[in-house]
Design an enzyme around this catalytic site. Structure first.
Site, PDB file in Angstrom:
ATOM      1  N   SER A   1     -22.120  -9.210 -17.530  1.00  0.00           N
ATOM      2  CA  SER A   1     -21.577  -7.929 -17.975  1.00  0.00           C
ATOM      3  C   SER A   1     -22.680  -7.039 -18.532  1.00  0.00           C
ATOM      4  O   SER A   1     -23.765  -7.514 -18.889  1.00  0.00           O
ATOM      5  CB  SER A   1     -20.523  -8.160 -19.062  1.00  0.00           C
ATOM      6  OG  SER A   1     -21.141  -8.680 -20.235  1.00  0.00           O
TER       7      SER A   1
ATOM      8  N   HIS B   1     -11.910 -10.950 -22.537  1.00  0.00           N
ATOM      9  CA  HIS B   1     -12.981 -10.881 -23.540  1.00  0.00           C
ATOM     10  C   HIS B   1     -12.469  -9.987 -24.649  1.00  0.00           C
ATOM     11  O   HIS B   1     -11.896  -8.929 -24.384  1.00  0.00           O
ATOM     12  CB  HIS B   1     -14.262 -10.319 -22.927  1.00  0.00           C
ATOM     13  CG  HIS B   1     -15.429 -10.246 -23.865  1.00  0.00           C
ATOM     14  ND1 HIS B   1     -15.737 -11.257 -24.757  1.00  0.00           N
ATOM     15  CD2 HIS B   1     -16.366  -9.284 -24.062  1.00  0.00           C
ATOM     16  CE1 HIS B   1     -16.825 -10.924 -25.438  1.00  0.00           C
ATOM     17  NE2 HIS B   1     -17.215  -9.729 -25.037  1.00  0.00           N
TER      18      HIS B   1
ATOM     19  N   ARG C   1     -12.273   3.303  -2.942  1.00  0.00           N
ATOM     20  CA  ARG C   1     -13.450   2.652  -3.520  1.00  0.00           C
ATOM     21  C   ARG C   1     -13.367   1.137  -3.364  1.00  0.00           C
ATOM     22  O   ARG C   1     -12.371   0.588  -2.919  1.00  0.00           O
ATOM     23  CB  ARG C   1     -13.590   3.048  -4.991  1.00  0.00           C
ATOM     24  CG  ARG C   1     -13.917   4.523  -5.194  1.00  0.00           C
ATOM     25  CD  ARG C   1     -14.051   4.859  -6.667  1.00  0.00           C
ATOM     26  NE  ARG C   1     -14.231   6.295  -6.870  1.00  0.00           N
ATOM     27  CZ  ARG C   1     -14.195   6.882  -8.065  1.00  0.00           C
ATOM     28  NH1 ARG C   1     -13.985   6.139  -9.163  1.00  0.00           N
ATOM     29  NH2 ARG C   1     -14.363   8.188  -8.172  1.00  0.00           N
TER      30      ARG C   1
END
Length: 491
Positions: free
Chosen positions: A414, A132, A76
Site C-alpha cells: 500500500s 485495515h 477503468r
C-alpha cells in the site's frame, strides 16, 4: 477529526493494544451462513477487493461492486476486472442503499472520501467493513451509530488470498469489531462469516482490535517487512560491488536471496533459517545479528513511538494533502539506485549458495524480525499479533522483490506501507554504513570456510535462537499453516 487512539485513556489504549485471541476452529462451524441471503457490496476492485470478492462469491455470498460513475463510464481497470469476472457492477447510488454489508477495500488515502460518500446512502442498521483500520484509528472517522463497523484483515497480499482459497485452504486473518459501532451486538458474527467466506478460518484467525491491527501493521511494514529489505538490498549490493563482485551477480544474489532465505523462515522460523548455515557461519550470523540489533534498536523504537503517538500518520496525511510530494520523490530516487538499475545475471545460483554467501543477509533478517517483534511486544501488542506482522509476512514481501526488485515490492504494498518503508530505509542506510565498513571476508558474497567450532559456544547460540519468544509462538501458529504452498521462485 481526532486520532481515535489518542482520545482513549491509558487503560483503554492498553486494553485495545493487547486484544488478541486465537480463535478455535469450532467457532467457525457455521461458516459464512450469517451473511448468506444478504447483499454484500464491495467498494474498490484492486487486489484485495477482487480476490476477496471472488472467494466470498465462491462461498455462496451475494457479491457486487460499487464504483464511481466515472470509473464505470470510462471503463477503468476496476470496472474491467469486476465485469470480466462476472460480477454485478453499479454506482454507489444504485447499490449501496440495498447493501447489508458495505466492504471498503479502497486505498487508505481514499477512505475518508469513500466513507463520507457511502454513509448517507447506507440503510439503517447496515454494516461497514474494512481490511485495515487506518481510517478508524488514525484518521478518527466518525461512523453513524446505527452502523456496525467490522474488520477482516488477511495477512497476505490479495493474490495469495485467492490462490490459497482455490487450494482449499486460506491465509491467516485478523478480525475485529469497532467498540464504538456495534449497536446490535452482531459485529463478531458478521466478521466471522466474512472471514470464513474468504477461507481465513482454515489457516487461523485472531480476534483482535482495530487499534492492535493498525499499530502492529504499521510497525511491521515500516521496519522488517519493507524498510529492512529495502535498506538491506541497497547496502548489500553496494558492498558487493565495492569489493569487486560482478554487479549482475550481486544483484541476483540479493534479489532472489531474500526470498530463498525467508522460505526457510516460513517453514521453520529463525531456527531453520540459521540451521541452513554451517556451524562457523551460524556463529558469525548470530554475532552479526546481535551487533545489528544493538545499532538499530533506537530506530525501531522511534518508529514504534511515532506510530503509537500518531506522529507518523499525521506526517503521512500531510503529504497526502501536498500531492504525495515526499512519497513520489522517494519512489523516483529508489528507482535510480544502483541495485534497481543493475544488469540481470543470466547464470544460475544454487539454493545453498544463497545461504552460504548471504550470511549478512541472514543476520539482517534475524535482527529485523526479532527487533520488530520485541518492540511491538514491549509496546503492549500481544505476541501472536507481533508474529503475524513480522516473521509471517516477510516471505511474501521477499517474493515481490524476487519478481521485479524493489520496484515490485513498492507497487504491491500500500501507499501507507511504501511511505513508512522510505522513512525507515532513508534513516537505516546511513545508520548502518559504519557497520558495513567493518565486515569481514565471508560475511557477504563469499562462503565462510569450515573450521573448528567451540561446542559450548555453539550450544549456547543454538539455545538462544530456539528460546526466543518469537520461535515459541511461531511454532504454535505455523501448526495451523502447514498446508500453505511454497512460494519461492529463486533459481
Amino acid at each position: 477529526m481526532a486520532n481515535y487512539f489518542n482520545t482513549l485513556n491509558l487503560r483503554q489504549q492498553l486494553a485495545q493494544l493487547g486484544k488478541c485471541r486465537f480463535m478455535g476452529r469450532d467457532e467457525f462451524a457455521d461458516g459464512a451462513s450469517y451473511l448468506q441471503g444478504k447483499k454484500v457490496v464491495i467498494v474498490g476492485c484492486g487486489a484485495q477487493g477482487l480476490n476477496q470478492g471472488l472467494n466470498m462469491r465462491d462461498s455462496g455470498l451475494d457479491i457486487s461492486y460499487a464504483l464511481r460513475k466515472e470509473a464505470i463510464a470510462e471503463k477503468r481497470a476496476s470496472w474491467r476486472k469486476a465485469t470480466e469476472n462476472g460480477f454485478k457492477v453499479g454506482t454507489y447510488e444504485e447499490l449501496i442503499p440495498q447493501a447489508d454489508l458495505v466492504v471498503n477495500l479502497t486505498p487508505d488515502k481514499q477512505h475518508s472520501d469513500v466513507v463520507r460518500t457511502v454513509q448517507p446512502l447506507m440503510k439503517d442498521g447496515a454494516a461497514l467493513g474494512y481490511s485495515h483500520g487506518f481510517n478508524i484509528v488514525e484518521v478518527g472517522e466518525q461512523i453513524r451509530k446505527d452502523i456496525t463497523v467490522v474488520m477482516v484483515a488477511p495477512k497476505c497480499p490479495g493474490t495469495e488470498v485467492r490462490e490459497e482459497y482455490k487450494r482449499g485452504f486460506g491465509v491467516p486473518t485478523l478480525i475485529a469489531v469497532h467498540p464504538e459501532n456495534d449497536p446490535k451486538g452482531e459485529g463478531m458474527a458478521i466478521a466471522k462469516a466474512w472471514a470464513a467466506a474468504t477461507g481465513g478460518h482454515r489457516a487461523g484467525v485472531l480476534e483482535s482490535s482495530f487499534v492492535a491491527e493498525v499499530k502492529s501493521d504499521l510497525m511491521g511494514e515500516q521496519t522488517i517487512l519493507c524498510g529492512m529489505l529495502q535498506a538491506g538490498s541497497l547496502l548489500c549490493f553496494d558492498k558487493l560491488v565495492e569489493e569487486g563482485t560482478d554487479p549482475a551477480y550481486a544483484e541476483k544474489l540479493i534479489q532472489f536471496g531474500w526470498e530463498t532465505i525467508t522460505e526457510a523462515l516460513k517453514q521453520g522460523g529463525i531456527t531453520l533459517m540459521m540451521d541452513r548455515l554451517s556451524n562457523p557461519a551460524k556463529l558469525r550470523a548470530y554475532a552479526l545479528s546481535e551487533q545489528l540489533k544493538e545499532i538499530m534498536a533506537p530506530l525501531f523504537q522511534k518508529h514504534m513511538d511515532d506510530i503509537i503517538s500518531g506522529e507518523f500518520s499525521s506526517g503521512m496525511m500531510a503529504d497526502w494533502t501536498n500531492d504525495d510530494k515526499k512519497l513520489l520523490t522517494w519512489r523516483e530516487e529508489t528507482g535510480k539506485t544502483a541495485f534497481e538499475t543493475a544488469p540481470q545475471y543470466e547464470g544460475k545460483i544454487g539454493e545453498q549458495e544463497y545461504f552460504d554467501k548471504g550470511v549478512l543477509m541472514i543476520a539482517m533478517v534475524k535482527a529485523g524480525v526479532e527487533l520488530a517483534f520485541e518492540t511491538m511486544v514491549d509496546s503492549g501488542i500481544i505476541e501472536e499479533s507481533a508474529y503475524y506482522e513480522s516473521l509471517h509476512e516477510l516471505p511474501l514481501i521477499a517474493n515481490t522483490i524476487a519478481r521485479k526488485r524493489l520496484y515490485e515490492m513498492n507497487v504491491v504494498i500500500s501507499d501507507t506501507a511504501e511511505y513508512g518503508n522510505y522513512l525507515f530505509s532513508y534513516a537505516c542506510v546511513p545508520l548502518l554504513k559504519p557497520f558495513m565498513a567493518e565486515l569481514q571476508p565471508g560475511d557477504l558474497g563469499k562462503a565462510i570456510p569450515e573450521g573448528a567450532v567451540d561446542n559450548a559456544q555453539l550450544r549456547d547460540v543454538n539455545e538462544a535462537i530456539r528460546s526466543h519468544a518469537i520461535e515459541q509462538v511461531g511454532k504454535k501458529l505455523r501448526g495451523y499453516m502447514t498446508d500453505m504452498k511454497r512460494i519461492a521462485v529463486a533459481g
